[in-house]
Design a protein around this motif. Structure first.
Motif, PDB file in Angstrom:
ATOM      1  N   LEU A   7       2.622   7.571  -6.376  1.00 25.28           N
ATOM      2  CA  LEU A   7       1.645   8.129  -7.705  1.00 25.28           C
ATOM      3  C   LEU A   7       1.428   9.329  -7.377  1.00 25.28           C
ATOM      4  O   LEU A   7       0.828  10.795  -7.248  1.00 25.28           O
ATOM      5  N   GLN A   8       0.368   9.610  -5.682  1.00 30.44           N
ATOM      6  CA  GLN A   8       0.402  10.618  -4.929  1.00 30.44           C
ATOM      7  C   GLN A   8       1.164  11.902  -5.049  1.00 30.44           C
ATOM      8  O   GLN A   8       0.970  13.055  -5.545  1.00 30.44           O
ATOM      9  N   GLU A  57      -4.551   4.535 -12.414  1.00 23.12           N
ATOM     10  CA  GLU A  57      -5.339   5.194 -10.909  1.00 23.12           C
ATOM     11  C   GLU A  57      -6.154   6.757 -11.975  1.00 23.12           C
ATOM     12  O   GLU A  57      -5.252   7.258 -12.423  1.00 23.12           O
ATOM     13  N   PRO A  96       0.678  -1.416   0.085  1.00 23.64           N
ATOM     14  CA  PRO A  96       0.284  -0.189   0.037  1.00 23.64           C
ATOM     15  C   PRO A  96       0.273   1.265  -0.077  1.00 23.64           C
ATOM     16  O   PRO A  96       0.421   1.781  -0.765  1.00 23.64           O
ATOM     17  N   ARG A 105       3.117   1.755  -1.687  1.00 19.61           N
ATOM     18  CA  ARG A 105       4.172   2.593  -3.157  1.00 19.61           C
ATOM     19  C   ARG A 105       2.793   3.522  -3.766  1.00 19.61           C
ATOM     20  O   ARG A 105       3.344   4.621  -4.328  1.00 19.61           O
ATOM     21  N   ARG A 106       1.853   4.152  -3.058  1.00 13.89           N
ATOM     22  CA  ARG A 106       0.694   4.671  -3.089  1.00 13.89           C
ATOM     23  C   ARG A 106       0.727   6.434  -3.675  1.00 13.89           C
ATOM     24  O   ARG A 106       0.924   6.978  -3.801  1.00 13.89           O
TER      25      ARG A 106
END
Length: 232
Positions: A142-143, A179, A136, A138-139
């Motif tokens: 992206l953010q 996403e 989790p 790693r998100r």
């Protein structure tokens, strides 16, 4: 100032972050990092057609904990890239650096590639040399990339079709995790980054035992991690 890599490390295990960035401990040599750097360098050369020889081995790519393939052979991931949809595309930006300010914190990183598929559809891509991961933390990467790209004007402030993608090149085939980004997504990302930046400065930096402990460089120093691994 904190790097995107350190933010992801902090989100996964604050103790690991502490021993990486605050009070560094000795680390094992990293074949996965060398492999990942070589794969990223080949992709950058493909996307730009040129890379100064004196920069080829020193580009500060963003790498998250556990990323890469320890085989030491770049051929597999590079071949997957060359057969992927990305090989035929020309990015608008390649290895784009950013310096994002959130309150008193500065977050720095480099975005592998930004593509403009049509006037209203943009895609921010981070290439991974290894297999897909369900970590989790790693998100956060992206953010950070999406928030920074919008804040810096690298992509339109409110594009109807902005996406962020992990492109995993390990395992012999391309696997993507994408996403869609809108206003509420960016608000959530800003809040998460601000919370992590505050924790980086103030703590606490307690261990968070998880299966990822097995590949941690600091396992021999961490009682909680060794207990977690012993219980697997």
């Amino acid at each position: 100032t904190i790097s995107v890599t350190d933010l992801v490390t902090l989100a996964g295990c604050p103790q690991r972050y502490h021993w990486t960035a605050v009070d560094p401990l000795p680390r094992r040599p990293g074949p996965a990092r060398r492999y990942g750097s070589e794969v990223h360098r080949v992709i950058e050369l493909h996307n730009t057609g040129t890379l100064p020889a004196d920069e080829a081995g020193a580009v500060p790519y963003d790498f998250t904990p556990g990323e890469g393939d320890r085989s030491g052979n770049t051929g597999n991931a590079v071949q997957v890239f060359r057969e992927s949809r990305f090989a035929a595309l020309r990015p608008v930006l390649v290895e784009a650096p950013f310096d994002l300010r959130l309150g008193s914190a500065r977050i720095r990183g480099r975005i592998d590639a930004i593509y403009r598929h049509d006037p209203d559809r943009w895609e921010i891509v981070d290439f991974k040399s290894g297999r897909p991961s369900d970590e989790p933390a790693r998100r956060v990467q992206l953010q950070a990339y999406a928030v920074a790209a919008v804040a810096a004007g690298l992509v339109p402030a409110d594009p109807p079709g902005l996406e962020v993608t992990f492109a995993y090149l390990g395992g012999g085939e391309l696997h993507t995790v994408t996403e869609s980004v809108d206003g509420s997504w960016l608000e959530e990302g800003n809040a998460r980054l601000a919370e992590l930046a505050a924790r980086a400065e103030a703590g606490p930096h307690h261990p968070t035992p998880a299966p990822a402990c097995r590949g941690c460089d600091f396992l021999r120093f961490c009682d909680a991690g060794r207990q977690c691994v012993a219980g697997d």
